[in-house]
Write an enzyme that holds these catalytic residues in place. Structure first.
Site, PDB file in Angstrom:
ATOM      1  CE  LYS A  11       1.018  -0.461   3.703  1.00  0.00           C
ATOM      2  NZ  LYS A  11      -0.021  -0.376   5.427  1.00  0.00           N
ATOM      3  CG  ASP A 136       5.697   1.893   3.406  1.00  0.00           C
ATOM      4  OD1 ASP A 136       5.833   1.526   4.840  1.00  0.00           O
ATOM      5  OD2 ASP A 136       4.543   2.468   3.525  1.00  0.00           O
TER       6      ASP A 136
END
Length: 285
Positions: A11, A136
């Site tokens: 990401k 996350d």
């Protein structure tokens, strides 16, 4: 014995803002995260009665501290499964780079074991397991373009980001998340990213608005401590990127390119200087 292979994408942060420090020691965040198609590959084989982890990068710990191991251990414990697994991680996502490689691996293991063992986990259960492993991980389970709030685990879908070529440049050092938080004073942050403007730009497909509103509060302290990062960002912009930002707690700096040729020329330039340089594309899940 059954086996399965999955890809676990990295990401980038389009924005990252710290709202406040919480009493539990965590921080309330507001950030926009985006999946890119730079992936690790994970191979899982049923094997014996234990969990073992192997990794192509010798710097990665393969014991119980590995997030992929934690994910497998959590699934086995929750469902009272005695079957062991051998997890092999083929690493392409740079280590300690602000790209959530470890969290992506954990998310991949959760989803892979759900399929391998036909567990039929619902979304809330899987996200709850992810949250227990790391902040996350829930985002990495869902992927795509998301506004992440709370400690990063309260997720709002923003639709589809217009496609960009993403040049990722990691210099020859790492920055730990702990260092990043210890070198920022929340009450003294001067420039907060405009998440409202970024979310609107994404929802309306406004490329100029997306590029204008990139922002990361960790950039200022990281650039002060590591001036090389500022130079990388400037060079990325000089080589055709429409916008550039440090991702997460760093040190990876990325550039957003509309033109593939510009991105490929920049890739060749930075690969002549650094070992860990990648060209990816934004993607949805």
């Amino acid at each position: 014995m059954k086996n399965i292979s999955v890809r676990t994408p990295a990401k980038i942060n389009l924005t990252l803002d710290i709202i406040r420090k919480r009493e539990d020691g965590y921080h309330d965040l507001s950030m926009v995260m985006q999946t890119v198609d730079l992936c690790d590959k994970i191979h899982i084989d049923e094997a014996g009665g234990e969990i073992t982890v192997e990794c192509s990068d010798p710097r990665i710990p393969c014991d119980g501290s590995n997030l992929a191991y934690k994910a497998a251990d959590m699934v086995r414990g929750h469902f009272k499964i005695q079957q062991g697994v051998r997890i092999r991680i083929d690493k392409r996502i740079p280590l300690e780079a602000g790209l959530a490689g470890g969290s992506a691996n954990a998310a991949g293991v959760l989803k892979a074991l759900d399929e391998l063992w036909d567990l039929k986990m619902d979304r809330d259960l899987m996200l709850g397991m992810g949250r227990a492993i790391g902040a996350d991980v829930p985002y990495c389970i869902l992927g795509g373009t998301k506004l992440a709030e709370g400690i990063g685990d309260v997720l709002t879908d923003l639709g589809n980001l217009p496609e960009y070529y993403v040049l990722l440049v990691k210099p020859d050092f790492s920055i730990s998340t702990g260092w990043a938080y210890s070198n920022i004073i929340v009450d003294e942050i001067k420039n907060h990213p405009n998440n409202e403007a970024m979310c609107l730009a994404i929802r309306t497909g406004d490329l100029d608005g997306i590029e204008k509103n990139l922002g990361n509060v960790f950039e200022a302290p990281a650039f002060e401590a590591f001036p090389e990062l500022s130079k990388i960002k400037s060079e990325i912009l000089n080589r055709g990127a429409k916008a550039s930002l440090m991702s997460g707690s760093g040190p990876t700096v990325y550039g957003l390119y509309r033109d593939k040729g510009d991105a490929e020329r920049a890739l060749r330039h930075f690969r002549s200087i650094y070992k860990e340089v990648h060209l990816a594309k934004t993607c949805q899940k």
